[in-house]
Structures are given as structure tokens and as C-alpha cells.
Write an enzyme that holds these catalytic residues in place. Sequence first.
Site, short mmCIF file in Angstrom:
data_model
loop_
_atom_site.label_atom_id
_atom_site.label_comp_id
_atom_site.label_asym_id
_atom_site.label_seq_id
_atom_site.Cartn_x
_atom_site.Cartn_y
_atom_site.Cartn_z
N ARG A 1 0.86 -1.34 -0.19
CA ARG A 1 -0.17 0.12 -0.15
C ARG A 1 0.57 1.65 0.03
O ARG A 1 1.79 0.96 0.34
CB ARG A 1 -0.61 -0.31 0.78
CG ARG A 1 -0.08 -0.23 2.75
CD ARG A 1 -1.18 -0.02 3.64
NE ARG A 1 -0.44 -0.26 4.89
CZ ARG A 1 -1.27 -0.04 6.12
NH1 ARG A 1 -2.79 0.69 6.23
NH2 ARG A 1 -0.74 0.28 7.51
N GLU B 1 4.63 0.88 1.35
CA GLU B 1 4.90 -0.01 2.42
C GLU B 1 5.22 -1.45 1.90
O GLU B 1 4.53 -2.07 0.85
CB GLU B 1 3.81 -0.25 3.18
CG GLU B 1 3.59 -1.32 4.00
CD GLU B 1 2.84 -0.67 5.15
OE1 GLU B 1 1.98 -1.35 5.48
OE2 GLU B 1 2.24 0.13 5.92
#
Length: 383
Positions: free
Chosen positions: A278, A299
Site C-alpha cells: 500500500r 510499504e
Amino acid sequence: MKNILIVGAGFSGAVIARELAEQGHRLTVIDQREHVAGNCHSARDAETDVMVHVYGPHIFHTDHERVWEYINRHGEMIPFVNRVKAVSKGRVYSLPINLHTINQFFGKTLAPDEARAFLESQADLSIESPQTFEEQALRFVGKSLYEAFFEGYTRKQWGVSPSELPASILKRLPVRFNYDDNYYSHRYQGMPRDGYTRIVESILDHPGIEVRLQTRYEPAMRQAADHVFWTGPLDAWFGFDLGRLGYRTLDFETVRCDGDLQGTAVINYCDSDVPYTRISEHKYFSPWEKHEKSIAYREYSRLCGEDDIPYYPIRLVKDKALLQQYVDRAREEKGVTFVGRLATYRYLDMDVTIKEALDVSDAVKPALEAGARLDPFYVNPLG
């Protein structure tokens, strides 16, 4: 009055320290990091002036009125709704799966009852009692939605096939047959105006509490304390002598830009060929602020190594077996209580962390008054 040592200056340690300090005990709180608040630490980015969630996004949400009142005593919480988007096969959808997601994905204009019936037709009804993540998804949303939103993302997040994960993980992800795209359903939802670190600093601001940062725990410290509250990893208390419990850790790739990067706080990337899980754009976590520049994190999830920060307990079969051994040993320990997500090897949201710390405090206050022995656990790590 007791001299109590608390190892860890996150929410668990801070709340217990404050509660016991107000009872008249002397508390020493140590943390090996240079800041309080643990993984909830937030700080201003020097280049953009955006309040950054340094260890990844933290959105506060709870149904516990006592917890909501507690955190508001130590900081101003601003209403915030987390509206997550997801990219799958080059298209953007809303999460959790809701009526808009279903209609957009299948190219339909279904009403709620029609969508419920349609999704039932997609489900694998032969799976009567789902045992794995994959079976749970196939049973309740069907193959198409499972492959679009869950399969690839889950492989990236956990590093294993969804068929190896327990069904309980997916039970936390609802399907809604209306257009509600609020990621959470809790009564109270918000963000701290001045960040989480300020809140934890406020909790620790008491004359009976001494905070020592950049300080590692040493076994000899037990001698100067009447009791220790340990919020670090359970296996670390024993020097990992039986082996290490498995965790996933996160790596963050920082992206800065002028203006906006993605137009919302969080976008999940569900496809397996996208390496990150994400992107979080931090200025959208503080929508009451205005910034000309932006900072975001890509991430990445991977297996936690010895020098990494543990985020998510894996809790697969071998981890649960090792956990049982450590819990059995911990229950024989005297003079120490294990609290918080790392010490009980469970994934805990912030509100649950605070609630459990308050509950532990409620339990130990009369015991300290009576001079009774404190329990090693007040929450069952094996539950």
C-alpha cells in the site's frame, strides 16, 4: 509505595505507569528508542512540515467509551474517517467491499438485496466450515473478488499462501451491502491534532514517573525494582533461548512531491506483481492542515529478522507451539508481568492496547495495596 520498572514506553507501558503513579507508586519507564509512543510515534517531517506516522499509519477507532475519554484527556482528537481505496488490475475500488465495489467490479446496478443474492451465487457453498483464509474468502465473496482484492495482497503481506493462514484473519474484513465506505464501524474514530507522541508524553507527565530513553533493559535492573512490567517481545525476556517467535516487519520507501501524490490517505495495491502492499500519504491523516508539499510511504512486508522491528505476529502452527513453551515458562516467573502486543504475541489495535492496560492497572492496584503477588499475565496469550 513500590518501586516499579516498566520496560517499553508505548501505550501499554505509559498507561500502566500513569495509573500506578496516581496511586502513589514510583515508576521508572525505560525504552531503547530515542522517543516514546513505540510504533505509534509521530513527528513533523522537516521538508514538508507534514505530521508523519513514522512507523506506518495509525488510525484511532474504538467502541470503548472509557478508552475514548482517556485518550481525549491527554490530547485533542479530531474526527477522522478512513476511506481506503484499492487498485486491482489497473482499476481503483473502495474498501472494504461495499455495494459500490460490487456494482463497479461486476458492471451492475444492484440494489442491496440483489447484491446479497448475487454474491451468494458467486460463493463456494460447498465450504461449510471455512478453516483457512482462502476458504473463508471463497465461501463469502467468491473466486472473482477473492482473486481481485485478497489473494495477491495477502501473499505480499504475510509471505505465505492464503491457504496457510487461519480463517480468523479474514473475519475482520466486512462486506457491506450499502455504500458505506468507512473502513471502520466503531462509534468513535479520530486522529490526534498534535500526533500520538504528544499524547503518550502527556500520559507519562507525572512527578511519580521517570522516563529514560535510549536505555536497554538489563537483568540487573530487576534488583532495584519491586516489580517489572515487560512490554517487549515475550521471547526476548528469555534471551530467545528456545528460538524466535515469527513476525512480519515493514520497510518504508519515502516519496516526496509538490502538491498531492494520490489524493487520499491509503491505497492498497492488490496485484502480486506490484511489490508494495500500500501507499499512505500522510497529510491526509491530518485533513485540517494545509500543505503545499506531500510525503508518502510505499510499504513493503517481509519476514522479521533479528535486528528488525516486529510488527505482525505470524502465529502459524510452529509459532503457536513455541509460544506455548514460552508462556509456560513465563507463568513460573516471579516479579514480572507481561503486557501488550509483543509480550502476549497478539495483534492489538491501539484502543484494545489502552483498554487492556487500564484493565491490568485495575487488577494490580488492590494487589499492590495488599502486598500480594502480581500475576505474570492478566490476558491469556494463547486465547
